[in-house]
Motif scaffolding. Structure first.
Motif, short mmCIF file in Angstrom:
data_model
loop_
_atom_site.label_atom_id
_atom_site.label_comp_id
_atom_site.label_asym_id
_atom_site.label_seq_id
_atom_site.Cartn_x
_atom_site.Cartn_y
_atom_site.Cartn_z
N MET A 25 36.89 17.89 29.33
CA MET A 25 36.61 19.15 28.66
C MET A 25 37.12 20.32 29.51
O MET A 25 37.78 21.23 29.00
CB MET A 25 35.09 19.30 28.44
CG MET A 25 34.51 18.32 27.45
SD MET A 25 32.68 18.22 27.50
CE MET A 25 32.19 19.88 27.07
N ILE A 26 36.84 20.27 30.81
CA ILE A 26 37.21 21.33 31.74
C ILE A 26 38.74 21.49 31.81
O ILE A 26 39.24 22.60 31.98
CB ILE A 26 36.62 21.06 33.13
CG1 ILE A 26 35.09 21.09 33.10
CG2 ILE A 26 37.18 22.00 34.18
CD1 ILE A 26 34.49 22.43 32.75
N LEU A 27 39.48 20.40 31.67
CA LEU A 27 40.94 20.48 31.72
C LEU A 27 41.50 21.42 30.65
O LEU A 27 42.59 21.97 30.82
CB LEU A 27 41.56 19.10 31.53
CG LEU A 27 41.53 18.16 32.72
CD1 LEU A 27 42.08 16.79 32.33
CD2 LEU A 27 42.33 18.74 33.88
N GLU A 52 29.79 27.79 35.58
CA GLU A 52 28.63 27.83 34.68
C GLU A 52 28.83 26.91 33.49
O GLU A 52 27.89 26.23 33.06
CB GLU A 52 28.37 29.26 34.19
CG GLU A 52 27.74 30.16 35.20
CD GLU A 52 27.39 31.54 34.62
OE1 GLU A 52 27.29 31.70 33.38
OE2 GLU A 52 27.22 32.47 35.44
N PHE A 53 30.06 26.88 32.95
CA PHE A 53 30.33 26.00 31.81
C PHE A 53 30.12 24.54 32.22
O PHE A 53 29.50 23.77 31.50
CB PHE A 53 31.75 26.22 31.27
CG PHE A 53 32.03 25.36 30.07
CD1 PHE A 53 31.72 25.81 28.80
CD2 PHE A 53 32.58 24.10 30.21
CE1 PHE A 53 31.96 25.01 27.68
CE2 PHE A 53 32.82 23.29 29.10
CZ PHE A 53 32.51 23.75 27.84
N ARG A 54 30.68 24.16 33.37
CA ARG A 54 30.53 22.77 33.84
C ARG A 54 29.05 22.40 34.00
O ARG A 54 28.62 21.34 33.57
CB ARG A 54 31.26 22.56 35.16
CG ARG A 54 31.07 21.14 35.72
CD ARG A 54 31.70 20.95 37.08
NE ARG A 54 33.15 20.93 37.04
CZ ARG A 54 33.87 19.88 36.66
NH1 ARG A 54 33.28 18.77 36.29
NH2 ARG A 54 35.18 19.95 36.67
N ALA A 55 28.27 23.29 34.61
CA ALA A 55 26.84 23.02 34.82
C ALA A 55 26.13 22.81 33.48
O ALA A 55 25.33 21.88 33.33
CB ALA A 55 26.19 24.15 35.61
N ALA A 56 26.43 23.66 32.50
CA ALA A 56 25.80 23.53 31.18
C ALA A 56 26.24 22.24 30.49
O ALA A 56 25.44 21.55 29.86
CB ALA A 56 26.13 24.74 30.31
N ALA A 57 27.52 21.90 30.62
CA ALA A 57 28.04 20.67 29.99
C ALA A 57 27.41 19.43 30.63
O ALA A 57 27.08 18.47 29.93
CB ALA A 57 29.56 20.62 30.10
N GLU A 58 27.24 19.45 31.94
CA GLU A 58 26.60 18.31 32.63
C GLU A 58 25.15 18.18 32.19
O GLU A 58 24.65 17.08 31.97
CB GLU A 58 26.69 18.48 34.15
CG GLU A 58 28.07 18.29 34.71
CD GLU A 58 28.60 16.86 34.67
OE1 GLU A 58 27.83 15.92 34.37
OE2 GLU A 58 29.80 16.69 34.93
N GLN A 59 24.44 19.30 32.06
CA GLN A 59 23.05 19.28 31.62
C GLN A 59 22.94 18.76 30.19
O GLN A 59 22.06 17.95 29.88
CB GLN A 59 22.44 20.67 31.73
CG GLN A 59 20.98 20.72 31.40
CD GLN A 59 20.41 22.13 31.53
OE1 GLN A 59 21.14 23.12 31.61
NE2 GLN A 59 19.10 22.21 31.57
#
Length: 127
Positions: A25-27, A52-59
């Motif tokens: 997703m991050i790519l 912040e996006f990565r942290a929310a996606a992981e959660q």
């Protein structure tokens, strides 16, 4: 940005989302990604920047046992893409005052993508 390139970025993002692949997703994201999730007209999540996006996606990965966004329509304008989706997800956990583990969520929604430098710089999920 050409429509076929926008469509590929969107499709790659959705494929990664459906398989819980946060790195994938991050790519597809610009480092200054701005994300909003809007439900019933209320912004219930907002992130600024890739961290912040990565942290929310992981959660969010922890909430669902399975999830699937199926694109039912694409529209494009300048450097923006708009999709309509059918969404289905099975909860992995009990949500306080909400669905219980094993329950399924089915809904229709829309996503708005804005692109910069060939990557998603703004994403709004609307249900």
């Amino acid at each position: 940005m050409q429509q076929d390139k926008m469509k590929k970025v969107i499709d790659d993002y959705i494929k990664s989302y459906n398989s819980f692949d946060v790195d994938g997703m991050i790519l597809q994201m610009h480092e200054n990604i701005s994300f909003q999730n809007i439900s019933n007209g209320v912004v219930n999540m907002k992130t600024e920047g890739i961290s912040e996006f990565r942290a929310a996606a992981e959660q969010a990965k922890q909430i669902f046992k399975s999830r699937c966004q199926t694109v039912t329509d694409y529209q494009f304008s300048d450097d923006s893409g708009f999709i309509e989706i059918d969404y289905s997800g099975e909860f992995a956990i009990d949500i306080p005052d909400g669905p219980k583990q094993g329950e399924t969520l089915n809904m229709k929604g829309k996503s708005e993508f804005t692109f910069q430098d060939g990557l998603i710089i703004k994403l709004k999920d609307i249900s």
